[in-house]
Motif scaffolding. Structure first.
Motif, short mmCIF file in Angstrom:
data_model
loop_
_atom_site.label_atom_id
_atom_site.label_comp_id
_atom_site.label_asym_id
_atom_site.label_seq_id
_atom_site.Cartn_x
_atom_site.Cartn_y
_atom_site.Cartn_z
N ALA A 79 -9.12 6.89 -28.80
CA ALA A 79 -10.30 6.68 -29.64
C ALA A 79 -11.21 5.60 -29.07
O ALA A 79 -12.44 5.72 -29.12
N ILE A 80 -10.63 4.52 -28.54
CA ILE A 80 -11.44 3.46 -27.92
C ILE A 80 -12.22 4.02 -26.74
O ILE A 80 -13.40 3.73 -26.55
N PHE A 81 -11.55 4.83 -25.92
CA PHE A 81 -12.24 5.42 -24.77
C PHE A 81 -13.37 6.34 -25.23
O PHE A 81 -14.47 6.31 -24.67
N ALA A 82 -13.10 7.16 -26.25
CA ALA A 82 -14.15 8.06 -26.75
C ALA A 82 -15.32 7.26 -27.31
O ALA A 82 -16.49 7.63 -27.11
N ALA A 83 -15.04 6.16 -28.00
CA ALA A 83 -16.12 5.33 -28.52
C ALA A 83 -16.92 4.69 -27.39
O ALA A 83 -18.14 4.56 -27.49
N SER A 84 -16.24 4.28 -26.33
CA SER A 84 -16.94 3.71 -25.17
C SER A 84 -17.86 4.73 -24.53
O SER A 84 -18.95 4.39 -24.06
N VAL A 85 -17.42 5.99 -24.51
CA VAL A 85 -18.29 7.05 -23.98
C VAL A 85 -19.50 7.25 -24.89
O VAL A 85 -20.63 7.43 -24.43
N ALA A 86 -19.27 7.22 -26.21
CA ALA A 86 -20.36 7.43 -27.15
C ALA A 86 -21.40 6.32 -27.09
O ALA A 86 -22.58 6.55 -27.36
N VAL A 87 -20.97 5.11 -26.75
CA VAL A 87 -21.89 3.97 -26.70
C VAL A 87 -22.83 4.07 -25.49
O VAL A 87 -23.96 3.59 -25.52
N LEU A 88 -22.37 4.72 -24.43
CA LEU A 88 -23.16 4.79 -23.21
C LEU A 88 -24.43 5.60 -23.42
O LEU A 88 -24.39 6.67 -24.04
N PRO A 89 -25.57 5.14 -22.89
CA PRO A 89 -26.79 5.95 -22.99
C PRO A 89 -26.74 7.16 -22.08
O PRO A 89 -27.24 8.22 -22.40
N ASN A 90 -26.10 7.02 -20.91
CA ASN A 90 -25.95 8.11 -19.95
C ASN A 90 -24.48 8.45 -19.84
O ASN A 90 -23.68 7.62 -19.41
N ARG A 91 -24.09 9.65 -20.21
CA ARG A 91 -22.68 10.02 -20.28
C ARG A 91 -22.24 10.89 -19.11
O ARG A 91 -21.38 11.74 -19.23
N GLY A 92 -22.83 10.67 -17.95
CA GLY A 92 -22.41 11.41 -16.77
C GLY A 92 -21.18 10.79 -16.13
O GLY A 92 -20.89 9.61 -16.30
N GLY A 93 -20.42 11.59 -15.40
CA GLY A 93 -19.24 11.10 -14.70
C GLY A 93 -18.12 10.71 -15.61
O GLY A 93 -17.46 9.69 -15.39
N VAL A 94 -17.86 11.49 -16.65
CA VAL A 94 -16.82 11.16 -17.62
C VAL A 94 -15.48 11.80 -17.28
O VAL A 94 -14.43 11.32 -17.71
N VAL A 95 -15.50 12.87 -16.49
CA VAL A 95 -14.28 13.67 -16.27
C VAL A 95 -13.18 12.85 -15.62
O VAL A 95 -12.03 12.81 -16.09
N GLY A 96 -13.50 12.16 -14.53
CA GLY A 96 -12.50 11.36 -13.83
C GLY A 96 -11.87 10.29 -14.72
O GLY A 96 -10.64 10.21 -14.85
N PRO A 97 -12.68 9.43 -15.35
CA PRO A 97 -12.09 8.44 -16.26
C PRO A 97 -11.32 9.06 -17.41
O PRO A 97 -10.31 8.51 -17.85
N ALA A 98 -11.77 10.20 -17.93
CA ALA A 98 -11.07 10.84 -19.04
C ALA A 98 -9.68 11.33 -18.61
O ALA A 98 -8.70 11.19 -19.36
N VAL A 99 -9.59 11.90 -17.41
CA VAL A 99 -8.29 12.35 -16.92
C VAL A 99 -7.34 11.16 -16.73
O VAL A 99 -6.16 11.22 -17.09
#
Length: 493
Positions: A79-99
């Motif tokens: 959930a913390i990681f998902a919230a950090s993604v939501a806070v970002l204005p540009n959400r590109g390049g998420v796949v690597g960190p998510a894996v």
């Protein structure tokens, strides 16, 4: 005499502002664009971060307060990681960190222990640093985030309270806000107090007797929990990667620490002779079963040498890395270094054999099993150092492979039920000293419950609910229940 002043490097401000000093006057060079206003960039991001923090605090209260931790810890990290993604204005390049974040949470889902929590924290920090800074500044950003965790929330709170970093509203806006809401709020409070006195029903709704069951201590504890959780979570939401380095990189002076070509040559000769003597003694006494001093058994000889020899191998690796820059001074130094590293690999093998002899006599423990794994890592690390020196690889090559080897080993160990292995070995291999050490085997329960079936101390892992659920605990409890059912069927026949 007037000396010449040398300026090493170019100041950051000069690199940014003095673009017009370039020698390429023929080209039309545009000045760098001015940075965007800080307030305009920070205000939407801070608003999103504050909303995400409130959601995470509510989720943390649901998952953790008054409950045991297990699966809930991995879910909260996700959930913390998902919230950090939501806070970002540009959400590109998420796949690597998510894996990476998904893999980091698997050890906690398997079994909650210190190692799995360490891997989860490291994965969360690395994935968010990767998300914010990309691969190029990953290591630097991860270290910055790790260092900011204990203090970033406190410092940001102080800065916000002192109104230094928070975007300032114009003086006119505060005046308009006060004029628009002073009369409605003040008048509403006065009107509400009069209505409460005149209306018994409304007075009953707001009766102070509603607070008779209010537990002040419980409320304070909950506020402390929320505050501590906010201090942990906020740095992940507000983290900003460090700015990239601008300017030439100056080579750092290396400390010699007494190392030079002559000292390295002399040290390698002395070290190889001493280590060769130790190797010959191990071959004769330990491997060959030669006579030992009176009153000393082979188990005692093995115990006294297992861990000191491991420390010797570690120091050998450090010496090899420190002596590497001086190996080019003489042709024979590289050969002596390879002999030194090879002898240390044999020394590590001898230490592992000493440990095995000791385990056969006194039994297996967590420390001895972990030491055996560590000895294997040290042996492979010495081989990597030898190839690193022979092939003249850069330091980053050794750091990546050595660190990767250690992390992969720890990650695999997080999925191994060592309690089951230790208990099963000790119960099937009675020690020559005390026989079966049932008390130590029982202390490994409940994760060793499968090996302890039939013993009075065998008990299944306890799971209260989904929050403290762990795959290993569930698996052991299920297999133990199936085994006990089969045992009862056998008795009934």
């Amino acid at each position: 005499m007037i000396g010449t002043m040398t300026v090493r490097g170019v100041p950051r401000g000069l690199l940014r502002d003095a673009w017009w000093l370039s020698e390429e006057v023929a080209d039309v060079v545009k000045p760098p664009a001015p940075p965007a206003p800080v307030a305009a960039d920070r205000r939407p991001r801070l608003t999103r971060a504050a909303i995400a923090l409130a959601v995470l605090l509510a989720l943390g209260d649901l998952l953790f307060y008054g409950h045991d931790v297990g699966l809930s810890l991995a879910l909260y990290a996700y959930a913390i990681f998902a919230a950090s993604v939501a806070v970002l204005p540009n959400r590109g390049g998420v796949v690597g960190p998510a894996v990476l974040m998904f893999l980091a949470g698997l050890p906690v889902i398997e079994h909650l222990q210190a190692l799995s929590v360490f891997l989860l924290a490291g994965g969360l920090i690395t994935s968010i640093a990767w998300l914010r800074a990309g691969r190029s500044g990953l290591a630097r950003s991860a270290l910055r985030l790790w260092a900011a965790l204990p203090v970033a929330g406190v410092l940001d709170g102080i800065a916000w309270a002192m109104d230094r970093k928070a975007p300032r509203a114009a003086p006119g806006q505060w005046r308009i806000l006060a004029l628009n809401w002073a009369v409605p709020l003040g008048g509403g409070m006065v009107l509400l107090s009069l209505l409460v006195q005149a209306n018994p029903v409304l007075e009953g709704w707001l009766d102070l007797s509603l607070f008779e069951d209010w537990d002040v201590e419980e409320t304070l504890l909950r506020l402390m929990f929320w505050t501590g959780l906010a201090l942990i979570v906020w740095p992940f939401l507000s983290f900003t990667p460090p700015a990239p380095f601008i300017g030439p990189h100056r080579p750092r002076a290396r400390a010699t620490l007494g190392f030079n070509t002559a000292s390295v040559a002399n040290a390698l000769i002395v070290f190889n002779l001493l280590l060769g003597l130790q190797t010959l003694m191990d071959i004769a006494l330990l491997w060959g079963g030669g006579p030992l001093p009176e009153g000393m058994s082979h188990a005692t000889y093995a115990r006294r040498g297992a861990y000191p020899l491991l420390v010797t191998a570690l120091l050998a690796g450090g010496f090899a890395l420190a002596a590497r820059p001086h190996l080019g001074g003489r042709k024979s130094l590289s050969a002596l270094m390879m002999i030194w590293l090879a002898q240390n690999v044999l020394l590590t093998a001898s230490a592992a054999y000493r440990l095995w002899v000791y385990v056969e006599v006194y039994g297996l423990t967590y420390l001895r099993l972990h030491a055996a794994i560590w000895m294997g890592l040290v042996a492979v690390g010495l081989v990597l150092i030898g190839w690193f020196i022979h092939a003249r690889r850069p330091a980053a090559w050794l750091v990546l492979r050595g660190g990767g080897l250690a992390l992969v080993t720890l990650y695999i160990c997080a999925f191994i039920n060592f309690a089951q292995i230790i208990a099963a070995y000790n119960l099937t291999h009675p020690s020559q000293d005390r026989g079966v050490d049932l008390s130590y085997a029982c202390s490994l329960a409940p994760m060793a419950a499968l090996a302890l079936q039939g013993q009075t101390c065998a008990r299944a892992p306890h799971i209260d609910g989904w929050r403290d659920w762990g795959f290993r605990s569930w698996r052991v409890a299920r297999l133990l229940a199936a085994g006990e059912g089969a045992y009862e069927d056998t008795r009934g026949r």
